[in-house]
Write a protein that holds these residues in place. Structure first.
Motif, mmCIF file in Angstrom:
data_model
loop_
_atom_site.group_PDB
_atom_site.id
_atom_site.type_symbol
_atom_site.label_atom_id
_atom_site.label_comp_id
_atom_site.label_asym_id
_atom_site.label_seq_id
_atom_site.Cartn_x
_atom_site.Cartn_y
_atom_site.Cartn_z
ATOM 1 N N PHE A 185 0.829 -1.203 0.000
ATOM 2 C CA PHE A 185 0.000 0.000 0.000
ATOM 3 C C PHE A 185 0.866 1.257 0.000
ATOM 4 N N LEU A 186 0.393 2.289 -0.703
ATOM 5 C CA LEU A 186 0.969 3.625 -0.610
ATOM 6 C C LEU A 186 -0.176 4.626 -0.581
ATOM 7 N N PHE A 215 3.153 -1.291 -6.455
ATOM 8 C CA PHE A 215 2.412 -0.652 -5.378
ATOM 9 C C PHE A 215 0.941 -0.539 -5.759
ATOM 10 N N VAL A 216 0.099 -0.318 -4.744
ATOM 11 C CA VAL A 216 -1.309 -0.036 -4.978
ATOM 12 C C VAL A 216 -1.695 1.110 -4.058
ATOM 13 N N HIS A 217 -2.367 2.118 -4.615
ATOM 14 C CA HIS A 217 -2.770 3.283 -3.836
ATOM 15 C C HIS A 217 -3.908 2.902 -2.896
ATOM 16 N N ALA A 240 -2.979 -4.787 -7.879
ATOM 17 C CA ALA A 240 -1.770 -3.952 -7.888
ATOM 18 C C ALA A 240 -1.864 -2.953 -9.022
ATOM 19 N N GLY A 241 -1.196 -1.833 -8.868
ATOM 20 C CA GLY A 241 -1.126 -0.853 -9.933
ATOM 21 C C GLY A 241 -0.332 -1.395 -11.103
ATOM 22 N N SER A 307 -10.683 -1.555 -12.724
ATOM 23 C CA SER A 307 -9.616 -0.780 -13.363
ATOM 24 C C SER A 307 -9.127 0.243 -12.345
ATOM 25 N N LEU A 308 -7.879 0.103 -11.909
ATOM 26 C CA LEU A 308 -7.364 0.982 -10.868
ATOM 27 C C LEU A 308 -7.056 2.370 -11.432
ATOM 28 N N ARG A 309 -7.237 3.373 -10.593
ATOM 29 C CA ARG A 309 -6.984 4.752 -11.023
ATOM 30 C C ARG A 309 -5.498 5.083 -11.009
ATOM 31 N N HIS A 310 -4.736 4.378 -10.182
ATOM 32 C CA HIS A 310 -3.307 4.673 -10.049
ATOM 33 C C HIS A 310 -2.459 3.526 -10.581
ATOM 34 N N THR A 311 -1.449 3.869 -11.359
ATOM 35 C CA THR A 311 -0.421 2.901 -11.718
ATOM 36 C C THR A 311 0.557 2.800 -10.556
ATOM 37 N N THR A 312 1.503 1.882 -10.670
ATOM 38 C CA THR A 312 2.542 1.791 -9.640
ATOM 39 C C THR A 312 3.313 3.106 -9.549
ATOM 40 N N ALA A 313 3.665 3.675 -10.693
ATOM 41 C CA ALA A 313 4.438 4.923 -10.710
ATOM 42 C C ALA A 313 3.644 6.087 -10.136
ATOM 43 N N SER A 314 2.365 6.217 -10.534
ATOM 44 C CA SER A 314 1.574 7.346 -10.037
ATOM 45 C C SER A 314 1.234 7.182 -8.557
ATOM 46 N N ALA A 315 1.107 5.940 -8.092
ATOM 47 C CA ALA A 315 0.881 5.711 -6.660
ATOM 48 C C ALA A 315 2.086 6.188 -5.854
ATOM 49 N N LEU A 316 3.288 5.955 -6.377
ATOM 50 C CA LEU A 316 4.500 6.407 -5.692
ATOM 51 C C LEU A 316 4.558 7.932 -5.646
#
Length: 370
Positions: A185-186, A215-217, A240-241, A307-316
């Motif tokens: 989680f982030l 990561f996942v927001h 996961a993102g 469909s997640l709103r955040h990718t791994t990169a955008s979650a970071l």
């Protein structure tokens, strides 16, 4: 109130539980009418910032038979089991964490098995069930068997929890059981060992390794739980993102320098950080920093319809902004250093090529004379 609209949420006194409660009150559950009644369950009263108006609070230790009396009295249709702790510091020690995760889940499932009102069960799990190993695949699908199952810590706990959940599903085939295996989680106010790691001014890395991570927001975690609670989606799903980042990429995005640590010294480093109260690093966290782990989320999209709103990169990046992480090394300085290094490498390669060509030309006559 309609008994069919009752949702019981465990682990409600922490950040995730409070966020799920707020979300259920605001949106209801996906595919159904608004929730009539929400019962929040935890070992103790939530902190003021985690209190949610309109929710019934029950202080019950899931490790005790009292949970059976609670289930029989409340008669929930849906049970969201979020009380699976990821770090010993959240429980007051590794022994207590093990008891709350495993024994608490066993008692809850035993109570649900006897309750005819229960029609849906959603369990928070983790990608930690796949373990970490140098021979791991590039992507872990839900049916992928780990090369080396987790032998201790949180990974072993969630492996046992999932085993008991599958047993419950066989005994109560009329209940739609959904297991959600989340990446790290982030997001705002998230407190985990990995978040502690990202907050360090210098990021220790394992020498010779640059693992890929996902990561996942926290907002996507909450939405995934709501979707699973609202429709009949039995089965196990990775959440996961999209995409992945290596430790070196993460460090650059956070503006953090890295310090490589020999692998044999990582356990000592983890103990040192834990004693200093800086980060609650366990053996499975250190394995993650060595080998990494990336989840295949195709089933999440195709079957869960999520469909997640955040990718791994955008979650970071969202976490960086929410946590107020300021670069120790400005990104412009990192980019400038990378350009200088690239230029030096290019000059070196050109010089080497020119030297090789000149040498070849100087010695070509030797072959003719011979």
């Amino acid at each position: 109130m309609s008994e069919s609209g009752t949702i019981l949420v465990t682990g409600a006194a922490r950040r995730l539980g409070a966020a799920v409660l707020h979300d259920l009150l605001e949106h209801g559950v996906a595919g159904e009418s608004p929730v009539d009644r929400i019962v929040a369950v935890d070992l103790r009263e939530p902190k003021p910032e985690y209190r949610v108006d309109g929710v019934e609070i029950e202080c019950v230790d899931l490790r005790t038979p009292a949970v059976a009396s609670l289930i029989a009295r409340v008669r929930p249709q849906t049970v969201l089991h979020l009380d699976v702790l990821a770090a010993p510091s959240q429980a007051g020690g590794r022994t207590v964490m093990k008891e709350r995760n495993v024994i608490g889940t066993m008692q809850l499932l035993a109570a649900c098995q006897k309750a005819p009102s229960v029609r849906r069960l959603v369990v928070k799990s983790s990608g930690a069930v796949y373990g970490c190993h140098p021979r791991d695949p590039a992507l872990f699908a839900e049916e992928t068997q780990p090369h080396q199952p987790p032998r201790a810590g949180y990974g072993k706990d969630v492996t046992e929890v999932e085993g008991y959940v599958r047993g419950f599903s066989r005994r109560r085939p009329d209940v739609a059981v959904t297991i959600l295996r989340f990446a790290n989680f982030l997001g705002p106010d998230v407190e985990t060992a990995f978040v502690d790691y990202l907050g360090l001014p210098v990021l220790p890395t394992v020498m010779g390794f640059d693992p890929r991570l996902q990561f996942v927001h926290i907002d996507d975690v909450v939405r995934a739980i709501r979707v699973a609670a609202g429709d009949t989606h039995p089965g196990t799903y990775n959440v996961a993102g999209s995409g992945s980042l290596t430790i070196s990429q993460i460090a650059r995005r956070l503006g953090r320098p890295t310090v490589p640590i020999p692998r044999f010294a990582t356990a000592s480093l983890g103990q040192l950080l834990k004693r200093a109260g800086v980060a609650d690093f366990t053996a499975d966290q250190l394995s993650l920093l060595t080998y990494g782990r990336v989840l295949d989320t195709e089933r999440m999209a195709s079957r869960l319809g999520l469909s997640l709103r955040h990718t791994t990169a955008s979650a970071l990046i969202a976490h960086r902004e929410a946590a107020g992480i300021r670069p120790v090394i400005p990104p412009t300085a990192v980019a400038s250093a990378e350009r200088r290094l690239a230029g030096l490498l290019a000059d070196h390669a050109m010089t080497k090529a020119m030297t090789k060509t000149a040498f070849a030309q100087a010695t070509s006559g030797w072959k003719d004379e011979s």
